[in-house]
Design a protein around this motif. Structure first.
Motif, short mmCIF file in Angstrom:
data_model
loop_
_atom_site.label_atom_id
_atom_site.label_comp_id
_atom_site.label_asym_id
_atom_site.label_seq_id
_atom_site.Cartn_x
_atom_site.Cartn_y
_atom_site.Cartn_z
N LEU A 1 -1.77 4.25 4.57
CA LEU A 1 -2.96 3.41 4.74
C LEU A 1 -2.78 2.32 5.80
CD1 LEU A 1 -3.83 3.11 1.02
CD2 LEU A 1 -5.42 3.87 2.75
N GLY A 2 -1.55 2.16 6.27
CA GLY A 2 -1.31 1.11 7.25
C GLY A 2 -1.14 -0.27 6.65
N MET A 3 -0.95 -0.34 5.35
CA MET A 3 -0.74 -1.65 4.72
C MET A 3 0.71 -2.05 4.79
SD MET A 3 -3.13 -0.88 1.49
CE MET A 3 -2.97 -2.41 0.62
N VAL A 4 1.60 -1.05 4.70
CA VAL A 4 3.02 -1.28 4.92
C VAL A 4 3.35 -0.69 6.29
CG1 VAL A 4 5.32 -0.52 4.22
CG2 VAL A 4 3.71 -1.34 2.51
N LEU A 5 4.09 -1.46 7.10
CA LEU A 5 4.42 -0.98 8.44
C LEU A 5 5.83 -0.42 8.43
CD1 LEU A 5 3.08 -4.21 10.13
CD2 LEU A 5 1.83 -2.09 9.78
N LYS B 1 11.79 2.88 5.69
CA LYS B 1 11.30 1.53 5.44
C LYS B 1 12.27 0.79 4.54
CE LYS B 1 8.71 -2.01 5.33
NZ LYS B 1 8.47 -2.79 6.55
N ASN C 1 -8.26 -6.14 -8.78
CA ASN C 1 -8.54 -7.55 -8.93
C ASN C 1 -9.54 -7.97 -7.87
OD1 ASN C 1 -8.26 -9.98 -10.14
ND2 ASN C 1 -6.02 -9.89 -10.13
N LYS D 1 1.06 3.30 0.84
CA LYS D 1 0.64 2.15 1.63
C LYS D 1 0.98 2.32 3.11
CE LYS D 1 0.30 -1.42 -1.82
NZ LYS D 1 0.80 -2.71 -2.29
N TRP E 1 -7.13 1.51 13.07
CA TRP E 1 -7.83 1.19 11.83
C TRP E 1 -9.01 2.12 11.58
CZ3 TRP E 1 -12.88 -0.45 12.64
CH2 TRP E 1 -13.16 -0.81 13.97
N TYR F 1 -9.33 4.87 -0.96
CA TYR F 1 -8.10 4.45 -1.63
C TYR F 1 -8.43 3.65 -2.88
CZ TYR F 1 -3.97 1.45 -2.40
OH TYR F 1 -2.93 0.76 -2.95
N PHE G 1 12.84 -3.07 2.58
CA PHE G 1 12.36 -4.41 2.26
C PHE G 1 13.60 -5.26 2.03
CE2 PHE G 1 8.88 -1.68 0.79
CZ PHE G 1 7.83 -2.26 1.48
N ILE H 1 -3.70 -2.21 -8.94
CA ILE H 1 -4.27 -3.32 -9.71
C ILE H 1 -5.65 -3.61 -9.16
CG2 ILE H 1 -3.89 -5.68 -10.49
CD1 ILE H 1 -1.03 -5.35 -9.25
#
Lengths: 260, 235
Positions: B48-52, B9, B83, B45, B69, B77, B11, B81
């Motif tokens: 969890l599938g939040m980051v591909l 991965k 919030n 992540k 999903w 999880y 970024f 943070i």
């Protein structure tokens, strides 16, 4: 999706700002009716306020809601829910709660004044429909900007710029174009240019419905010929629909490819 | 069972994961360690599938998670943070997540354990950071899923709650769960982990028990062991 929508909607409905927004329309509607003492005139004045204000509020609420619920969105993303449903639910929650404030806020004074027994009912309904469309469109555009921009300050800036462009600058450029090329036939150009800006489109739609297009001279007559017919009405509502659907579709497409 | 195969991965220009492989077959507590920016959170992540991921594969119980999903019903999880929507009360938040996810198994026990009873009707916006973190803990343990992922769970907790959290994690392990934790608190690591997974520059540099890490680096404490790995590689 409906569950997310429900919670976003309740979340917003209970926030102070929704009440302020609602109260503003209540007050605006009542004052205008009181001052004008005439439904049609009140609708015209309202239109001038609404075509500028609903996009602004939609933009600001959309961008603020997205950014302020970002961490919570992350929590939702870790739950067994489809991504699409999270973002569509949040978007619809914002857009529908704003539309509800608008419709209720403007509805109460006009209904109390007797809009149902008046000839201006259709003008009034056109006004509410276009205002709802503008809310849907600009909230969706704001969500698009927010999804594509990580930096909140930048995102906020872009969103306000977009609104400014659509509400003010576009008209300025449009007008400048008309003046510079005034020797050429510009009717079709102006018709098409109008379709590319939802705010202009809404304004003209309402103006023509109100039958005051004579004020707009020759171009007004061309517009009347186009928008005044049923076909024109459907085309322009269709264009507003496309304006709403395209950014909503992009919310789904973008959110499916994004890392959180 | 979690299998991560050849995960890449980036970024922008920043390559975070560079062909990471990790297989966790059995239950137990696995602490994921590594310097800041080593890719711990990105790994979590991705699971969890939040980051591909750019390439590679992640399997949970033998099935790929890509574009899925439903598998998240197996994972609890706890994000770094906490919030939450400020307008909701604690109880409303619980009800909402329960509504989204299905039946909870033991909300009331957990609420009691972390002393949240008096806060249930308070708005989330008015809670202190530590209290929010407790809400976060209750949220992530109440569904009793077989896999638990905790990202820096100790942040902002007072000593009493920290001990309760530790006990809770231990008892979850006894009940046969797979628990992944990231943390920077070495005491915590030493006390709870069955295995350490040390990530460095986007790959797994070391995997084994605390004892093995100490023997490998020839150090007395885990802090020094990790420091020695870092100075070795950066020197």
């Amino acid at each position: 999706m409906l569950k997310i929508l429900k919670y976003s909607f309740y979340d917003l409905i209970r926030s102070r700002w929704s009440y302020v927004y609602l109260a503003f329309y209540l007050l605006l509607g009542s004052v205008l009716l009181f001052l004008n003492n005439d439904l049609s005139k009140a609708v015209i004045t309202l239109m001038n306020v609404i075509v500028v204000l609903t996009p602004l509020i939609g933009t600001i609420f959309g961008i603020m809601y997205y950014y302020s619920s970002r961490e919570f969105t992350e929590l939702l993303l870790a739950q067994p829910i489809k991504r699409r449903n999270i973002f569509l639910g949040q978007y619809l929650g914002v857009a529908l709660s704003l539309s509800a404030s608008l419709i209720i806020g403007l509805g109460i004074p006009f209904v109390a004044y007797g809009i149902f027994y008046s000839g201006a009912i259709w003008d009034y309904i056109t006004l509410l429909i276009t205002a709802t469309f503008l809310t849907l469109i600009f909230t969706a555009l704001a969500f698009n900007i927010a999804i594509s921009t990580e930096n909140r300050i930048k995102g906020f800036g872009y969103a306000i710029l977009l609104w400014l462009f659509m509400a003010v600058i576009y008209d300025g450029i449009f007008l400048l174009g008309l003046v510079m090329f005034s020797e050429y036939p510009l009717e079709n150009f102006s018709l098409i240019a109008t379709l590319f800006n939802p705010i202009d489109l809404s304004r003209i739609l309402i103006l023509l419905k109100l039958d005051i297009s004579a004020l707009m001279g020759y171009t007004g007559a061309v517009f009347q010929k186009f928008f005044g017919t049923n076909q024109g009405l459907f085309i322009s509502l269709g264009v507003l629909f496309v304006w709403a659907i395209t950014p909503i579709w992009r919310i789904v497409a973008k959110s499916n490819k994004k890392d959180f | 069972m979690i299998e991560v195969k050849d995960l890449y991965k980036k970024f922008g220009k920043n390559e975070v994961l560079k062909g990471l492989n990790l297989t966790i077959e059995k239950e137990g507590i696995f602490t994921i360690l590594g310097p800041n920016g080593s890719g711990k959170t990105t790994l979590i992540k991705s699971i969890l599938g939040m980051v591909l991921p750019d390439s590679g594969e992640i399997l949970i119980n033998g099935e790929s998670v890509k574009k899925q999903w439903n598998y998240r019903f197996n994972i609890d999880y706890m994000p770094q943070i906490a919030n939450f929507p400020t307008n909701l009360s604690v109880d409303e938040l619980f009800d909402m997540i329960i509504d989204l996810r299905g039946s909870e198994k033991r909300k009331d026990d957990l609420v009691k354990l972390f002393g949240l009873g008096e806060f249930l009707n308070k708005k989330l916006g008015n809670l202190s950071g530590g209290t929010k973190q407790k809400v976060n803990i209750v949220l992530s343990f109440m569904f009793d899923s077989p896999i638990i992922i905790l990202d820096e769970p100790t942040t902002g907790l007072d000593p009493v709650s920290l001990i309760r959290l530790k006990d809770l994690i231990m008892s979850e392990k006894e009940r046969g769960k797979t628990i992944l934790i990231t943390t920077h608190i070495m005491d915590f690591v030493e006390q709870i982990s069955d295995q350490i997974v040390f990530i460095l520059e986007g790959v797994i540099y070391f995997r084994g028990t605390v004892g093995e890490l100490k023997t490998k680096t020839n150090k007395e404490s885990i802090e020094r062991a990790i420091a020695s790995i870092l100075t070795e590689t950066y020197a």
